[in-house]
Design an enzyme around this catalytic site. Structure first.
Site, PDB file in Angstrom:
ATOM      1  N   ARG A 161       0.952  -1.309  -0.103  1.00 35.44           N
ATOM      2  CA  ARG A 161      -0.039   0.058   0.026  1.00 35.44           C
ATOM      3  C   ARG A 161       0.864   1.294   0.068  1.00 35.44           C
ATOM      4  O   ARG A 161       0.352   2.298   0.069  1.00 35.44           O
ATOM      5  CB  ARG A 161      -0.963  -0.133   1.085  1.00 35.44           C
ATOM      6  CG  ARG A 161      -2.071  -1.221   1.093  1.00 35.44           C
ATOM      7  CD  ARG A 161      -3.285  -0.934   2.032  1.00 35.44           C
ATOM      8  NE  ARG A 161      -4.123  -1.881   1.477  1.00 35.44           N
ATOM      9  CZ  ARG A 161      -4.092  -3.365   2.036  1.00 35.44           C
ATOM     10  NH1 ARG A 161      -3.371  -3.756   3.044  1.00 35.44           N
ATOM     11  NH2 ARG A 161      -5.125  -4.113   1.549  1.00 35.44           N
ATOM     12  N   THR A 185      10.689  -3.808   1.354  1.00 36.81           N
ATOM     13  CA  THR A 185       9.700  -4.918   2.043  1.00 36.81           C
ATOM     14  C   THR A 185      10.128  -6.022   1.903  1.00 36.81           C
ATOM     15  O   THR A 185      11.256  -6.603   1.495  1.00 36.81           O
ATOM     16  CB  THR A 185       8.194  -4.326   1.754  1.00 36.81           C
ATOM     17  OG1 THR A 185       7.467  -5.234   2.456  1.00 36.81           O
ATOM     18  CG2 THR A 185       7.888  -4.861   0.272  1.00 36.81           C
ATOM     19  N   LYS A 192      14.174  -7.060   3.631  1.00 38.66           N
ATOM     20  CA  LYS A 192      14.570  -6.200   4.792  1.00 38.66           C
ATOM     21  C   LYS A 192      15.819  -6.549   5.597  1.00 38.66           C
ATOM     22  O   LYS A 192      16.524  -5.677   5.939  1.00 38.66           O
ATOM     23  CB  LYS A 192      13.429  -5.974   5.740  1.00 38.66           C
ATOM     24  CG  LYS A 192      12.360  -5.135   5.383  1.00 38.66           C
ATOM     25  CD  LYS A 192      11.298  -4.799   6.656  1.00 38.66           C
ATOM     26  CE  LYS A 192       9.928  -5.011   6.157  1.00 38.66           C
ATOM     27  NZ  LYS A 192       8.932  -4.844   7.371  1.00 38.66           N
ATOM     28  N   ASP A 211       9.798   1.560  11.163  1.00 38.97           N
ATOM     29  CA  ASP A 211       8.895   1.054  11.946  1.00 38.97           C
ATOM     30  C   ASP A 211       8.991   1.661  13.346  1.00 38.97           C
ATOM     31  O   ASP A 211       7.916   1.888  14.077  1.00 38.97           O
ATOM     32  CB  ASP A 211       9.065  -0.264  11.909  1.00 38.97           C
ATOM     33  CG  ASP A 211       8.447  -0.867  10.743  1.00 38.97           C
ATOM     34  OD1 ASP A 211       7.786  -0.183  10.008  1.00 38.97           O
ATOM     35  OD2 ASP A 211       8.811  -2.110  10.312  1.00 38.97           O
TER      36      ASP A 211
END
Ligand code: ATR
Length: 281
Positions: free
Chosen positions: A22, A68, A72, A108
Site C-alpha cells: 500500500r 519490504t 529487509k 517502523d
C-alpha cells in the site's frame, strides 16, 4: 500532468511479491496533496536480484526506496551505512543515497511511537509495558519503548527461546516471560502491544485475559486487517484506550517521504480513509 510527474525525484517500494504493497497509495496521496514533482512506483525484485539492484541504485535514477518482504534483512546487510533504529531492529525498510553512499533506516520504530502519540497522548508516562511476540516487528517495538524510557518490558512469545534472545540483545529493560504467564504479566503494565500476526484476518485470535491490566492502560496491535482485532475489541469492552495498527503503517512512511521529496507530510484523516477503503475493497 504526466510530464510534471516524470520530472523530480523518483522513489519506489522494492519487494517480492510487491503487488500487495500500500506504500504507492500513501506516497502517491502525498505527492498529489503537496503538488510535488516526483514519482513513487512498485519494483518487483526477486531475492537473487536484490544485491545487484542495490549495486546499481545510484545509476538507476532513484533517490530512495522502501524495502519490504523478503528483502529487509538483506538490505540491512548490504547498505553502506545504518541509522541507529536499523541497527537495533537488524532490518532496513527505508533507504536513500547520501553522497553516493546507500543509507538504511528502520522507520517502523518511528511509526510505532508516532501512532501511539497520536492515538493515545500520554501513553508513555509509565515504566512497565507488555509485548507479545519476538519477530522483526517486536524488535522495532522494543527499540521504541526503550527510547521512551520504559524500564521493565515483559516479553512473552510462544517460543520462549526467541524471547530470551531478544531480552539478551536489548539488555536489562527487557525480561522474557513464559507464554503460559502472559495473562499474569499484564499486572501493572501501562501498555500492551501485540506484535504477532494473531488476530489478523484468516489467523486465530490472540488468547489473552486482560483482567490484570490497570484501568488506564493502552492496548495496541500491529495487525490492521481487520482494524478492530479481537484483542482491541476485548480491550474496548474493558473500557481501555486502544490504538489500531493502521496508523503505524501510515506514520512509518513519513520519514522516507520527507527525506526523498523534501516535505514532511501529514497523516490526515483523508489518507487514513483512502487506505481503509482499499483494505475493504
Ligand atoms: P514479524 O517479522 O512480522 O514480526 P515473524 O518473525 O514471523 O514476523 O514473527 C511472528 C511472531 O508471531 C512470532 O513471535 C511468532 O511466535 P514464534 O516465535 O513462537 O513462532 C508469533 N506467532 C505466529 N503464529 C503464532 C501462534 N499461532 N501462536 C503464538 N504465536 C504465534
Amino acid at each position: 500532468m504526466p510530464e510534471a510527474q516524470d520530472s523530480g525525484p523518483q522513489a519506489c517500494v522494492i519487494g517480492w511479491p510487491v503487488a500487495h504493497s500500500r506504500s504507492p497509495l500513501i506516497h502517491g496521496y502525498w505527492l498529489e496533496k503537496y503538488d510535488l514533482p516526483g514519482r513513487y512506483d512498485k519494483q518487483a525484485v526477486p531475492p537473487e536480484d536484490f544485491p545487484e539492484f542495490l549495486d546499481r541504485f545510484a545509476e538507476s535514477g532513484l533517490i530512495g526506496a522502501n524495502v519490504t518482504v523478503p528483502h529487509k534483512e538483506l538490505a540491512y546487510e548490504l547498505v553502506d551505512r545504518r541509522e541507529p533504529a536499523a541497527e537495533a531492529v537488524q532490518a532496513v525498510n527505508t533507504i536513500w543515497l547520501d553522497d553516493g553512499q546507500l543509507v538504511g533506516d528502520n522507520t517502523d520504530v518511528y511509526g510505532f511511537l508516532a501512532n501511539l502519540d497520536e492515538g493515545a497522548p500520554g501513553w508513555d508516562g509509565g515504566s512497565r509495558a507488555a509485548v507479545i511476540g519476538a519477530g522483526g516487528a517486536a524488535r522495532a517495538v522494543l527499540k521504541g519503548l526503550i527510547d521512551r524510557g520504559f524500564s521493565e518490558i515483559r516479553l512473552a512469545n510462544r517460543t520462549f527461546a526467541k524471547a530470551q534472545g531478544l531480552a539478551e540483545a536489548f539488555g536489562p529493560a527487557v525480561r522474557a516471560i513464559a507464554w503460559a504467564e502472559r495473562d499474569a504479566m499484564l499486572d501493572g503494565c501501562a501498555l500492551l502491544v501485540n506484535t504477532t500476526s494473531l488476530g489478523m484476518e484468516g489467523s486465530p485470535a490472540l488468547e489473552i485475559d486482560l483482567a490484570a491490566l490497570p484501568s488506564d492502560a493502552v492496548v495496541t496491535d500491529i495487525v490492521y486487517v481487520p482494524l478492530q482485532t479481537p484483542l482491541l475489541r476485548a480491550a474496548k469492552a474493558r473500557g481501555l484506550r486502544t490504538v489500531d495498527g493502521l496508523g503505524m503503517l501510515l506514520h512509518q512512511a513519513v520519514p522516507g517521504f520527507a527525506r526523498w521529496f523534501g516535505v514532511r507530510p501529514e497523516v490526515t484523516p483523508e489518507l487514513r480513509a483512502r487506505i481503509v477503503a482499499d483494505i475493504e475493497q
